[in-house]
Design a protein around this motif. Structure first.
Motif, mmCIF file in Angstrom:
data_model
loop_
_atom_site.group_PDB
_atom_site.id
_atom_site.type_symbol
_atom_site.label_atom_id
_atom_site.label_comp_id
_atom_site.label_asym_id
_atom_site.label_seq_id
_atom_site.Cartn_x
_atom_site.Cartn_y
_atom_site.Cartn_z
ATOM 1 N N VAL A 3 0.838 -1.186 0.000
ATOM 2 C CA VAL A 3 0.000 0.000 0.000
ATOM 3 C C VAL A 3 0.878 1.243 0.000
ATOM 4 N N SER A 4 0.653 2.128 -0.961
ATOM 5 C CA SER A 4 1.350 3.408 -1.000
ATOM 6 C C SER A 4 0.400 4.484 -0.498
ATOM 7 N N PHE A 11 -7.553 0.458 0.028
ATOM 8 C CA PHE A 11 -7.444 -0.474 1.151
ATOM 9 C C PHE A 11 -8.778 -0.545 1.899
ATOM 10 N N ILE A 12 -9.370 0.601 2.186
ATOM 11 C CA ILE A 12 -10.647 0.658 2.905
ATOM 12 C C ILE A 12 -11.759 -0.009 2.101
ATOM 13 N N ASP A 13 -11.847 0.316 0.837
ATOM 14 C CA ASP A 13 -12.922 -0.204 -0.010
ATOM 15 C C ASP A 13 -12.827 -1.705 -0.250
ATOM 16 N N ASN A 14 -11.624 -2.241 -0.203
ATOM 17 C CA ASN A 14 -11.415 -3.650 -0.538
ATOM 18 C C ASN A 14 -10.894 -4.467 0.635
ATOM 19 N N ASP A 19 -6.053 -8.699 5.066
ATOM 20 C CA ASP A 19 -5.384 -7.404 5.160
ATOM 21 C C ASP A 19 -5.161 -6.957 6.595
ATOM 22 N N SER A 20 -5.663 -7.708 7.557
ATOM 23 C CA SER A 20 -5.600 -7.283 8.958
ATOM 24 C C SER A 20 -4.165 -7.103 9.462
ATOM 25 N N VAL A 57 -18.376 2.331 5.833
ATOM 26 C CA VAL A 57 -17.194 1.467 5.889
ATOM 27 C C VAL A 57 -17.580 0.072 6.397
ATOM 28 N N ASP A 58 -16.892 -0.925 5.910
ATOM 29 C CA ASP A 58 -17.113 -2.313 6.294
ATOM 30 C C ASP A 58 -16.922 -2.483 7.800
#
Length: 164
Positions: A3-4, A11-14, A19-20, A57-58
């Motif tokens: 992640v840049s 990152f938030i959307d997917n 990813d944790s 947000v998820d």
């Protein structure tokens, strides 16, 4: 996943459970001013963006962020300034499913205890959580969980401000 700085929203959307690790504590073993966490700045940048879109947000991302930000407080002796908004959203949107996480986070440190008291909930959600709290208090066998289900925590739910 690498992640840049331009990929925070991606990152938030997917976000997925895999990813944790990006939100997890990468601690150097020291406290206070000597505390270092390789994921700290990434986590804070994600938290800032998440707080701008709490309604969409998820919930798994929100929960993972909430738990990891809470864990850091006992190491660096400070709490994220919008920690209470994460707690509030988890409970308002996720209801009883996240009550245990809320109680655990409230008991991480003095800072999280105070921050999680600043939430506001709808009247309906507050009443639902109280019924569930009482159910857990009456049925839970684990002594550690029973400690978190204190009368003080119940009173906190009773006295919560109601969102208008």
């Amino acid at each position: 996943m690498e992640v840049s700085s331009g990929d925070f929203q991606y990152f938030i959307d997917n976000y997925s459970e895999s990813d944790s690790e990006w939100l997890a504590l990468e601690w150097n073993g020291k406290y206070g001013g000597k505390f270092k966490d390789e994921n700290y700045f990434f986590r804070i940048q994600i938290a800032e963006l998440v707080c701008e879109q709490l309604e969409t947000v998820d919930l798994q991302l929100l929960r993972d962020l909430f738990i990891n930000l809470g864990m850091v407080t006992k190491l660096n002796f400070s709490v994220y300034n919008k920690f209470h908004l994460l707690a509030e959203t988890l409970l308002e949107r996720g209801g009883t499913y996240y009550l245990y996480d809320y109680l655990c986070a409230a008991h991480i440190s003095f800072d999280t205890f105070l921050s999680t008291a600043r939430i506001e909930l709808s009247k309906e959600r507050r009443e639902e959580l109280l019924v569930y709290f009482d159910y857990l208090k009456a049925t839970e066998q684990d002594g550690e969980v029973q400690k978190m289900l204190s009368e003080h925590m119940r009173n906190r739910l009773v006295e919560l401000k109601t969102k208008e």
